[in-house]
Every structure is written in C-alpha cells, then in structure tokens.
Design a protein around this motif. Structure first.
Motif, PDB file in Angstrom:
ATOM      1  N   HIS A 113       0.822  -1.219   0.000  1.00 18.95           N
ATOM      2  CA  HIS A 113       0.000   0.000   0.000  1.00 18.95           C
ATOM      3  C   HIS A 113       0.855   1.268   0.000  1.00 18.95           C
ATOM      4  O   HIS A 113       0.653   2.192   0.778  1.00 18.95           O
ATOM      5  N   ASP A 114       1.821   1.282  -0.923  1.00 19.79           N
ATOM      6  CA  ASP A 114       2.727   2.432  -1.012  1.00 19.79           C
ATOM      7  C   ASP A 114       3.044   2.801  -2.458  1.00 19.79           C
ATOM      8  O   ASP A 114       4.034   3.467  -2.733  1.00 19.79           O
ATOM      9  N   TYR A 115       2.203   2.379  -3.380  1.00 15.82           N
ATOM     10  CA  TYR A 115       2.395   2.635  -4.808  1.00 15.82           C
ATOM     11  C   TYR A 115       3.750   2.151  -5.315  1.00 15.82           C
ATOM     12  O   TYR A 115       4.468   2.841  -6.025  1.00 15.82           O
ATOM     13  N   GLN A 116       4.051   0.908  -4.930  1.00 12.79           N
ATOM     14  CA  GLN A 116       5.188   0.199  -5.498  1.00 12.79           C
ATOM     15  C   GLN A 116       4.717  -1.174  -5.955  1.00 12.79           C
ATOM     16  O   GLN A 116       5.128  -2.193  -5.407  1.00 12.79           O
ATOM     17  N   PRO A 117       3.829  -1.235  -6.958  1.00 11.51           N
ATOM     18  CA  PRO A 117       3.327  -2.526  -7.423  1.00 11.51           C
ATOM     19  C   PRO A 117       4.435  -3.368  -8.038  1.00 11.51           C
ATOM     20  O   PRO A 117       5.386  -2.840  -8.613  1.00 11.51           O
ATOM     21  N   ALA A 118       4.305  -4.666  -7.906  1.00 13.00           N
ATOM     22  CA  ALA A 118       5.362  -5.581  -8.341  1.00 13.00           C
ATOM     23  C   ALA A 118       5.658  -5.436  -9.831  1.00 13.00           C
ATOM     24  O   ALA A 118       6.815  -5.557 -10.260  1.00 13.00           O
ATOM     25  N   ASN A 119       4.644  -5.139 -10.629  1.00 11.89           N
ATOM     26  CA  ASN A 119       4.878  -5.069 -12.079  1.00 11.89           C
ATOM     27  C   ASN A 119       5.649  -3.834 -12.501  1.00 11.89           C
ATOM     28  O   ASN A 119       6.024  -3.690 -13.649  1.00 11.89           O
ATOM     29  N   GLN A 120       5.904  -2.919 -11.549  1.00 16.26           N
ATOM     30  CA  GLN A 120       6.685  -1.718 -11.847  1.00 16.26           C
ATOM     31  C   GLN A 120       8.013  -1.685 -11.087  1.00 16.26           C
ATOM     32  O   GLN A 120       8.756  -0.717 -11.183  1.00 16.26           O
ATOM     33  N   SER A 121       8.308  -2.743 -10.340  1.00 20.99           N
ATOM     34  CA  SER A 121       9.439  -2.700  -9.405  1.00 20.99           C
ATOM     35  C   SER A 121      10.796  -2.587 -10.092  1.00 20.99           C
ATOM     36  O   SER A 121      11.733  -2.015  -9.544  1.00 20.99           O
TER      37      SER A 121
END
Length: 455
Positions: A113-121
């Motif tokens: 819940h910190d706007y670090q989704p896995a698909n953008q990591s």
C-alpha cells in the motif's frame, strides 16, 4: 433535387463522399469555444477535453490492467492523469470519471500500500512513485470519495509514499538528496534529479499543511535547502534537471523543465500557508513564480527546451499539465500570488482551447501557435489542456482540506515497515554543484546536448 446535376450518378456520389469528408474534417477542426470569464463555459470546455483524454485510457476494459495506460506511455503518467481527473471532479462537479479513477488508484497501490506494485518494481523511480503519491494527496485535499473501509485510504497512501522515500534519503554522496532510481540497477541510480526531490518536497509540504505535523515541515525545509545548496535551484529561482552523484554533484545539467518549477511552487505555497505567511517562504515562492517566466511567451505557456525544436518526447508533452495544476494550487493557497498567476493561466487556457481543434477535439502541444493545430496528439497534450483550462475555476472551489475539514484517514507509520529513518546531514561547500545527464537522455543512453540547450 440532385446535388451535382452536371455530373454522372457515379461522379456525383464520389463528390458527395468528398464533400462529406471535407465537412466532417471542418467539424473536427473547430476549436473548443471558451469564454474565460464564464465559469459554465470553462466547465463545458473542460468536459470536452476530459472526454478525449479518457478515450486514450483502456484500463477499465475487461482483461486490461486498471491504472495502466497503453504502450508507449509509462506508468507514472497514468498516476498524473488520474490526479487530473480528480481535479476535473473538484473543479466541475462532474463525477462521470470517478469510478475508473477509484478503480485505477486502488489497483496500483501494491501489496504494501505504497504505490510500489510488483509489475513496476524493476523500472520505477522515486518520481514515478511520487506522482501516484501526489495523486493520493490530491484525493485527500479535494475530498475525493473515500475508498471502501477495507482498502487503503488516501492520506495514508500519501504518507506511505513519503515514508518509503524518506528512508531512501541518500547521505553518502552530495550531502543528501534522493536518487532518481529506486533500485541500484536502474539507469538513474547515479543521478539525483530535481523532479524526484521536488516531488518529495511537494508531498512533505502538503502533508505538513494537511496534518499540522512539524516533521513533514522539517523534511520540506531539508529538501529545499539541499536542492538549493547543491545547485539544482539557482539564486534567481531557475530549476535545473539534475546532478550526477558519481561525481559527488560537481556539475549541473542546466536544462529547465516546467514541471520542476511547478512541483516546487506548489510545495512552497503549502509551506507559506503552513507557516502563516513566513517571509522566508513568501520570498521563495514569489521568486519561483517569477522564475517561471521562462515558460511563457506573451503569457502563453510553452515548454521552452523542446517545443521550438520539435523535440518533446512522450513524457515532456505532459509537463505543462503539472505547471498549470500547481499554479492553480498556488493561487488558492497563497492569495498574494493570484495577480501574478491568473493572467498566465487565463491567456494560456484560451490558447490551449484554440489548439484543441484536432479530430474529436484532440489538443495540440504548441499553444503559442494561437489556433493553428499542430497535429501533436496524445495523453500529455490533452491532460495539459485540461489542467490549464480547469485551473481557471479556482475561484469557484474551496481550498484544500486539512485534518480538521477533510474526510480521509491517515497513518503516520504507513509504508515504514520497520525501516529506520535517515538523519539529516549538513551540506558542505565541497558538496555544492550539479549534474551530468539529463533524465530523459539517461533513459536513452545518449550523452551530449546538441538540441537540449535553449536557443
């Protein structure tokens, strides 16, 4: 009656088709009517532009990914677009895009819940994450409808983004600052760019104003001081692109982008308001507004580094959206700036409306052309036109909410996950200076500034 009595039936049909095509083109090329003194006219114009903007977004379709714009757009610009749609609701009251905005904002929060989704990591930068965090901050400020109780809340999401970035404050080089890239393998790991630090400053300042928490204000002060002392902000309030920390920030990339000025302007307005008009923040804010003159020609906004030479890339075509957005925010929070800002927003909105004369009212990039549609069409161009037009409704809305007047719940520890916060460090004379590689050039792996320097 035959329309073309002198032609054969076949030729007459062909002529009718050509005439229909011509008339259709004429309709498509009609500029958006805009009476800048009539709030309803402004709302109508914004509605037309917003409709075209959302036509580029497909994430609401079954099988598509909510919150993602189709290729070739990057993830961060989607977050910026949903903030624009929140602004649209705030300024006009039209809620027709609220559902897709809510769906997108919730889908992209990531597992922590910190706007670090896995698909953008793998590719995410601090600025990418921050644009989503600033959208969440906007939602809290404008009292956008809250997510369901079992979902993360707007204020807590903005705090989570701030907290994760606070732990990345990098004292090992240049006396502090945020790197562009979140991951050490990213192209921007050796670059401390102004937009990443500006976004962090912006979120800190707005959180200070919303919550009254002095810790956020202290981080805002620290970030401003670092950026100024290292040379990313000049004494005359020019905001430069970034600095290479492999060289301990000993050179500056002097290219100026409108969104760097705007992101700091909004944060400065928040600090001015938070400190009840402290002279230090007033001087910084007024200087920043006057420094923005470089982005205007006869009060019409222009992206000076790339519009004139037709070199604006996909990202850069959206930058005027953020300067427009944050100028409106500033005029509301710091009333003394109103007369400095509104003539520019008014004239720019009128010029932008004239550029919205492409197919289906697609908006062009170069507003300074004064109505000659330039054929440049996309999310960035459309979002910029929307933000500059609707910002002229600033007198019609209440100012940003705060902890007492708002409806969003926060969590001061959101996003920390037990990580220790870094300590502040003093910037020495040896740490001052600036930068090597322009953000977009790093992405391309290209050095040199043949076209970048302003003519």
């Amino acid at each position: 009656m035959r329309l073309f009595p002198h032609l054969s039936p076949k030729s007459a049909i062909q002529s009718c088709i050509l005439l229909s095509t011509f008339l259709g083109a004429q309709v498509a090329q009609a500029e958006i009517p805009l009476n800048i003194d009539d709030p309803q006219s402004i709302k109508d114009a914004a509605k037309t532009v917003a409709k075209k903007l959302t036509s580029y977004y497909t994430g609401w379709r079954p099988g598509d990914v909510p919150g993602n714009l189709p290729a070739p757009y990057y993830w961060w610009e989607a977050g910026a677009m949903f903030a624009a749609l929140m602004d649209y609701w705030y300024y006009t009251g039209d809620d027709q895009y609220n559902d897709i905005t809510m769906q997108a904002m919730m889908h992209q929060v990531g597992t922590d819940h910190d706007y670090q989704p896995a698909n953008q990591s793998r590719t995410s930068g601090n600025d990418d994450q921050a644009f989503w965090g600033m959208a969440a901050m906007t939602a809290a400020e404008v009292k956008f409808p809250n997510p369901k109780p079992d979902q993360p809340q707007w204020l807590a999401l903005a705090q989570a983004v701030f907290n994760t970035q606070m732990t990345r404050w990098h004292n090992q080089t240049c006396g502090g600052g945020l790197k562009w890239s979140i991951n050490h393998w990213g192209n921007g790991w050796i670059y401390k760019n102004t937009i990443s630090n500006g976004c962090f400053f912006n979120i800190a300042a707005r959180l200070a104003l919303y919550t009254g928490n002095e810790t956020y204000a202290r981080w805002a002060e620290e970030t401003w001081s670092w950026a100024f002392n290292v040379g990313l902000i000049s004494p005359t309030y020019q905001f430069f692109d970034g600095t290479d920390d492999d060289e301990n920030c000993t050179s500056i990339n002097h290219v100026q982008w409108s969104y760097n000025n705007g992101v700091f302007m909004s944060g400065l307005a928040s600090m001015y308001n938070f400190t009840n008009g402290d002279q230090k923040w007033k001087e910084r804010l007024e200087g920043t507004i006057r420094g923005a003159e470089i982005f205007f020609k006869d009060n019409v906004m222009t992206e000076v580094a790339c519009e004139g030479n037709d070199k604006c890339n996909l990202d850069q075509r959206s930058f005027k959206a953020y300067l427009s957005r944050w100028m409106g925010h500033t005029a509301k929070l710091a009333p003394f700036t109103y007369d400095l800002i509104m003539p520019k927003l008014r004239t720019s909105a009128q010029a932008a409306a004239k550029q919205c004369s492409g197919p289906d009212n697609a908006c062009g990039l170069r507003w300074i052309r004064q109505g000659d549609y330039d054929g440049s069409t996309g999310v960035g161009e459309q979002m910029a036109a929307l933000e500059v037009i609707q910002a002229n409704l600033v007198d019609q809305v209440a100012g940003p909410a705060n902890e007492k007047t708002g409806i969003s719940e926060g969590d001061v520890n959101a996003g920390l996950g037990g990580d220790p916060a870094p300590t502040f460090s003093d910037i020495t004379t040896g740490d001052k200076a600036g930068a090597g590689l322009l953000t977009s050039i790093i992405l391309l792996g290209v050095l040199g500034g043949v076209w970048w320097m302003i003519a």
